[in-house]
Design an enzyme around this catalytic site. Structure first.
Site, PDB file in Angstrom:
ATOM      1  N   CYS A   1     -46.025  -0.243  27.850  1.00 23.85           N
ATOM      2  CA  CYS A   1     -47.161  -0.870  27.337  1.00 23.85           C
ATOM      3  C   CYS A   1     -47.423  -2.435  27.221  1.00 23.85           C
ATOM      4  O   CYS A   1     -47.628  -3.032  28.270  1.00 23.85           O
ATOM      5  CB  CYS A   1     -47.384  -0.134  25.726  1.00 23.85           C
ATOM      6  SG  CYS A   1     -49.162  -0.145  25.528  1.00 23.85           S
TER       7      CYS A   1
ATOM      8  N   HIS B   1     -46.605   5.491  26.896  1.00 26.38           N
ATOM      9  CA  HIS B   1     -45.191   5.429  26.039  1.00 26.38           C
ATOM     10  C   HIS B   1     -44.350   6.465  26.156  1.00 26.38           C
ATOM     11  O   HIS B   1     -44.508   7.600  25.438  1.00 26.38           O
ATOM     12  CB  HIS B   1     -45.749   5.212  24.702  1.00 26.38           C
ATOM     13  CG  HIS B   1     -46.199   4.143  24.059  1.00 26.38           C
ATOM     14  ND1 HIS B   1     -45.352   3.104  23.859  1.00 26.38           N
ATOM     15  CD2 HIS B   1     -47.436   3.825  24.033  1.00 26.38           C
ATOM     16  CE1 HIS B   1     -46.145   2.009  23.290  1.00 26.38           C
ATOM     17  NE2 HIS B   1     -47.599   2.497  23.563  1.00 26.38           N
TER      18      HIS B   1
ATOM     19  N   GLU C   1     -41.288   6.856  25.674  1.00 23.44           N
ATOM     20  CA  GLU C   1     -40.345   7.266  24.712  1.00 23.44           C
ATOM     21  C   GLU C   1     -40.578   8.223  23.657  1.00 23.44           C
ATOM     22  O   GLU C   1     -39.782   8.926  23.063  1.00 23.44           O
ATOM     23  CB  GLU C   1     -40.140   6.030  23.833  1.00 23.44           C
ATOM     24  CG  GLU C   1     -41.059   5.535  22.964  1.00 23.44           C
ATOM     25  CD  GLU C   1     -42.295   4.481  23.697  1.00 23.44           C
ATOM     26  OE1 GLU C   1     -42.250   4.586  24.722  1.00 23.44           O
ATOM     27  OE2 GLU C   1     -42.992   3.740  22.688  1.00 23.44           O
TER      28      GLU C   1
END
Ligand code: GLN
Length: 562
Positions: free
Chosen positions: A381, A507, A509
Site C-alpha cells: 500500500c 493488503h 497481510e
C-alpha cells in the site's frame, strides 16, 4: 440453534481476550464444530478507522470492507469463521444505530433508554453472528468489568443468557493472577474482586482463564474456585507463551477447555483434530534457517500497530522453514541517520501501509536502498506508493515526483487521488475498502507467487498509481504486473531486474494464516534466504542461503527473474 460463549476480562486489559477467543474457536473447530466470532468495543468511535494506530493498534480490514479491531485478525488467523462487518461493534456504532432509529420514529414515541433500547440493540448484534450452520457464536467484550463504558454490554449479555436459557450460554472470564516477586507469592485477590464485580452485574462465570507468570497449584485453583463459585476443573491457568502465541490453544486443550465447553453447552461433536495446527507449531519452533527483515514504519514503537504484517512474516518463515528476525526501523531514523546505518545487514525490507507525511522520506530512502543494493523489497500500500515516488525520482529522473497526499502541487504526481475519492469529505469508512479482484500478468513474480491469473485482495486507500506514468515506468524496468479487472488501476508492480522487488496496492497481510501462509509473504521470505547478505543462515549459525544451493535459490522455482 447456536450456542453462545461470552468472553469478558477483569483486573487489567491486554490479557489476550482476543487471542483466547480465537483459541477457543480453533479448539471447537478441531472438534468438528462450526464457529463464528465477534467483538464489542466499548469506545465511542463508530469504528477504529479514524483512530491513530498509536491509540488503537492496527485497523483490520474484512472482506466486506469494514475497518475493525485487530482482534478480528486473530479470529481469522486461528479459525475458518467468515468474518465480516457483523463481527465488530462499538458503543459508537450501537448508539449511532439507535439514534438513527429514533430519528426515523421507529420507537413510536417511547423514551429511548440504555435499558432496554441500547441493550436490545446489542442483543440484536449478538444474534447476527449466530448465522445458519454456526454451532457456537463467540462474543468478546472489550475492556474490563468495572469500566463505566462496559456496563451496557455486560447487562446485554446477562439478559441474553436469561432469554435463550442459561444452558445455551457460557461465560468465560479472563483474569490476572499476579506473582509478587518481593513477597514471593501468587495473589488471587484481584481475581476474586473482578469476579465479584461480574457477579454484581448478574453474571456468574462458568470458566476462568487465569493469566499468570507461574502455573497455579491445585491448592490455589481450589481457593479461586471457592471464592468465585467456579468449578475447580474450570479454573484454567495460562502462562505467558511469548514468542509462540499459536501455543495458546494447546495450553487450553491440555487443561480440558474443549471438553468443559462441550459438556457445559451439551454440544454434539463428531471427530476433528488439531494435527494441522500442531504440525505448524512444530515447524515454527524448530526452523532450519534464519533471516532478518526490516520493517520500516512510523508506528514502530507500538506493539500492535503492524500486527498482521508481523504475523504474516512469521507465516512466510513457517513456509520456508525459517525463523525470521524482524528489525523494527523507525522511518524518521532512516531520515536522520541514513539507510545504511539503519538497514545494513538485513536480507529484506518491508514498507507497510500508512497515512500522512511523517517519515515518508525515510521510507522512500529505504525503497531506494533496496532497489540499488538488490535487497528483496516488499512494498504494501503506502510501501508501493513510496517505491513509486522513489523510482520516478531516481530511475526516471523526475526529481520532484511525489504523491499528492504529501505535495498537492508536485509537478509529477505519480501517486494521486483515486477518481472515486474526489469530492468525498467525510473521513469514516470512505476509503476504497475491502476485497477487489486483480488480474496478474503471466511471467511476473506476482503471478508466479499466486500461480493464478485472478486474485482477490483487501484494500484500504485513497491514493493510487497515476496512469499517465505507466509507459515511463515500464520502459525504465518497473513492470505493472497486476491491474484491476477493468484495467484502470495498478494493483501490483515489480522491478524487472532485481532479485525480488514486489509492491502491492492491497493488503495481503489480512489474508495470511499460520497454516496457510500468504503466497507473497512466502516468496518474499524465500527471496531473503537466497540473497548473499550473510543472513540466510542455518538456525544453528551456518550459512545456508548460498546462491545456487538449497532452498528457494535465485533463478529457480517461483519468483524467478521474469
Ligand atoms: N495513504 C495512502 C492512501 O490513502 C496509503 C494507504 C495505506 O497504506 N493503507 O492511499
Amino acid at each position: 440453534m447456536a450456542k453462545h460463549i461470552f468472553v469478558t476480562g477483569g483486573v487489567v486489559s491486554s490479557l489476550g481476550k482476543g487471542l483466547n477467543s480465537a483459541s477457543i474457536g480453533l479448539l471447537l473447530e478441531s472438534r468438528g464444530l462450526r464457529v463464528n466470532l465477534q467483538k464489542f468495543d466499548p469506545y465511542v468511535n463508530v469504528d477504529p478507522g479514524t483512530m491513530s494506530p498509536f491509540e488503537h493498534g492496527e485497523v483490520y480490514v474484512t472482506e466486506d470492507g469494514a475497518e475493525t479491531d485487530l482482534d478480528l485478525g486473530h479470529y481469522e488467523r486461528f479459525t475458518n469463521a467468515v468474518i465480516n462487518r457483523d463481527c465488530n461493534f462499538t458503543t459508537g456504532s450501537i448508539y449511532y444505530s439507535v439514534i438513527n432509529k429514533e430519528r426515523r420514529g421507529e420507537y413510536l414515541g417511547k423514551t429511548v433508554q440504555i435499558v432496554p433500547h441500547i441493550t436490545n440493540e446489542i442483543k440484536e448484534c449478538i444474534r447476527k453472528v449466530a448465522t445458519p450452520g454456526v454451532d457456537v457464536a463467540i462474543s468478546e467484550i472489550g475492556g474490563i468489568v468495572g469500566d463505566i463504558e462496559s456496563q451496557p454490554f455486560l447487562e446485554a449479555i446477562r439478559q441474553f443468557g436469561l432469554e435463550v436459557g442459561r444452558q445455551n450460554v457460557l461465560y468465560v472470564h479472563l483474569t490476572l493472577v499476579p506473582y509478587l516477586r518481593a513477597a514471593d507469592e501468587i495473589k488471587t485477590k484481584p481475581t476474586q474482586h473482578a469476579v465479584s464485580l461480574l457477579r454484581q452485574a448478574g453474571i456468574q462465570p462458568d470458566v476462568l482463564i487465569c493469566r499468570c507468570e507461574k502455573p497455579l497449584s491445585q491448592e490455589l485453583k481450589a481457593k479461586i474456585a471457592l471464592f468465585t463459585s467456579v468449578e475447580k476443573e474450570a479454573v484454567i491457568d495460562e502462562k505467558d507463551v511469548k514468542p509462540y502465541l499459536y501455543e495458546i490453544p494447546l495450553l487450553l486443550k491440555e487443561q480440558g477447555m474443549d471438553n468443559i465447553i462441550i459438556k457445559r453447552l451439551g454440544l454434539k461433536t463428531d471427530g476433528g483434530n488439531l494435527q494441522g495446527w500442531e504440525r505448524m507449531l512444530e515447524r515454527l519452533k524448530n526452523p532450519r534457517y534464519s533471516t532478518e527483515i526490516a520493517v520500516v514504519g512510523k508506528y514502530i514503537g507500538h506493539q500492535s500497530a503492524y500486527e498482521s504484517i508481523y504475523e504474516s512474516i512469521v507465516h512466510g518463515g513457517i513456509a520456508n522453514d525459517a525463523r525470521v528476525k524482524v528489525r523494527r526501523v523507525e522511518a524518521e531514523d532512516v531520515e536522520d541517520k541514513g539507510p545504511e546505518a539503519c538497514l545494513d545487514g538485513v536480507s529484506g525490507i518491508l514498507v507497510p501501509g500508512g497515512f500522512g507525511e511523517r517519515g515518508i522520506e525515510g521510507k522512500i530512502a529505504s525503497a531506494r536502498y533496496a532497489r540499488e543494493k538488490e535487497v528483496p523489497y516488499f512494498g504494501i500500500c503506502l510501501g508501493l506508493q513510496c517505491a513509486t515516488i522513489e523510482f520516478a525520482r531516481n530511475a526516471c529522473g523526475l526529481k520532484k515526483a511525489n504523491s499528492t497526499e504529501f505535495d498537492k502541487d508536485t509537478p509529477h504526481p505519480v501517486i494521486s487521488l483515486l477518481e472515486e475519492q474526489r469530492g468525498i469529505k467525510e473521513m469514516g469508512g470512505t476509503m476504497r475498502l475491502g476485497a477487489q479482484d486483480c488480474l496478474l500478468l503471466p511471467g511476473t513474480r506476482a503471478h508466479a507467487a499466486y500461480g493464478q491469473n485472478k486474485v482477490s485482495e483487501r484494500h484500504r486507500h485513497r491514493y493510487e498509481f497515476n496512469n499517465d506514468y505507466r509507459e515511463l515506468f515500464d520502459s525504465h524496468g518497473m513492470v505493472l504486473s497486476g491491474l484491476s479487472p477493468d484495467g484502470k488501476l495498478v494493483e501490483t508492480m515489480e522491478l524487472r531486474d532485481h532479485p525480488w522487488f514486489v509492491c502491492v496496492q492491497f493488503h495481503p497481510e489480512f489474508k495470511s494464516k499460520p497454516t496457510h501462509p500468504h503466497p507473497l509473504f512466502r516468496e518474499f521470505v524465500k527471496a531473503t534466504l537466497t540473497v548473499d547478505k550473510g543472513q540466510g543462515v542455518e538456525a544453528g549459525g551456518q550459512r545456508s542461503g548460498v546462491r545456487g544451493q538449497g532452498l528457494g535459490v535465485r533463478g529457480q522455482g517461483p519468483g524467478v527473474r521474469g
